[in-house]
Write a protein that holds these residues in place. Sequence first.
Motif, mmCIF file in Angstrom:
data_model
loop_
_atom_site.group_PDB
_atom_site.id
_atom_site.type_symbol
_atom_site.label_atom_id
_atom_site.label_comp_id
_atom_site.label_asym_id
_atom_site.label_seq_id
_atom_site.Cartn_x
_atom_site.Cartn_y
_atom_site.Cartn_z
ATOM 1 N N GLY A 20 -6.529 -7.657 -2.855
ATOM 2 C CA GLY A 20 -5.322 -7.811 -2.541
ATOM 3 C C GLY A 20 -4.198 -8.211 -3.348
ATOM 4 N N THR A 24 -0.887 -6.039 -4.195
ATOM 5 C CA THR A 24 0.594 -6.771 -3.821
ATOM 6 C C THR A 24 1.421 -6.781 -5.122
ATOM 7 O OG1 THR A 24 -0.732 -7.886 -1.957
ATOM 8 C CG2 THR A 24 1.432 -8.804 -2.856
ATOM 9 N N ASP A 125 -4.329 -12.768 4.300
ATOM 10 C CA ASP A 125 -3.102 -12.379 4.498
ATOM 11 C C ASP A 125 -2.135 -13.233 3.875
ATOM 12 O OD1 ASP A 125 -4.240 -9.605 4.989
ATOM 13 O OD2 ASP A 125 -3.854 -9.815 7.219
ATOM 14 N N LEU A 128 -2.014 -14.054 0.276
ATOM 15 C CA LEU A 128 -1.335 -13.024 -0.464
ATOM 16 C C LEU A 128 0.287 -13.125 -0.306
ATOM 17 C CD1 LEU A 128 -3.997 -10.232 0.204
ATOM 18 C CD2 LEU A 128 -3.742 -11.540 -1.980
#
Length: 141
Positions: A20, A24, A125, A128
Amino acid sequence: MRVCVIDGRGGGLGSRLVSGLRETLNLDCQILALGTNLAAAAAMRGAGAEQVASGVEAISKLAPTADVIVASLNMVLPGAMLGEVTPEVAKTILEARAKKVLLPLNRVRVEIVGTEGRTMDALIDECLSRVRVAVQGACRA
């Protein structure tokens, strides 16, 4: 900017976090993966971490060099992860100058108020997102 992901056991959470973060963050950010064991380190290497190491000594030496540390709350609870989290590992993480972004996983019967009903995906989520904010500008995320 150096973002450090620390995980143990099979590295499942750490590999998801590294993957992730890779998506990102810009390439200006270095992702350092530290495993409490070889399996966790290998899983995070496979997910795209540039630098990978394992063991208590590696964590003690490299975690303090990070700007942001990402891990589960278990990593600061000595004895967690079937004993893989030593007092030295927990102390190293807590004393590091880095911002710590910890996922509130409830696997050692530690109740964190305000985290009820959150799925692993939702926690990842949110994690991140918080790392992205923490490194914004430094890595041109």
